[in-house]
Scaffold this motif. Structure first.
Motif: not given
Length: 123
Positions: A42-66
């Motif tokens: 019943g919820k929309e698809r939401e972003f959790a974590v992401g990164a470039a395939w090569v390199g960094g740009n790591n990021r995370a949603a506040d709900s899963v950060k840490g």
């Protein structure tokens, strides 16, 4: 074309850990940005974590950060989602995704998707 296949979902108790895998095949993977999304009932698809395939740009949603981290194994061409401190609200179908746009953020901006794997966290 990029093909993605997830595995590793299952049932886990609250506070537990689970690792998901996403085997990726295709061309020009180094140009892609990767992510894990999730969709609860019943919820929309939401972003959790992401990164470039090569390199960094790591990021995370506040709900899963840490608690959630993303990693890659270039030899195995596999993207991983490491989940710790799981909570019942983390229950969802988890999808790996890839985008040609380096700045892709929302689900609609991702070009390739896996079939999803169910994660259920019991209280």
């Amino acid at each position: 074309q990029v093909h993605m296949v997830e595995s590793g979902g299952g049932l886990v108790q609250a506070g537990g850990s689970l690792n998901l895998s996403c085997v990726i095949s295709g061309r020009a993977l180094s140009a892609l940005t990767m992510a894990w999304f999730r969709q609860g009932v019943g919820k929309e698809r939401e972003f959790a974590v992401g990164a470039a395939w090569v390199g960094g740009n790591n990021r995370a949603a506040d709900s899963v950060k840490g608690r959630f981290t993303i990693s890659r194994d270039y030899v195995k061409s596999t993207l991983y989602l490491h989940m710790n401190g799981l909570r019942p609200e983390d229950t969802a179908v988890y999808y790996c995704a890839a985008a040609r746009d380096w700045e892709a953020s929302g689900a609609g901006e991702y070009d390739y998707w896996g079939q999803g794997t169910q994660v259920t966290v019991s209280s």
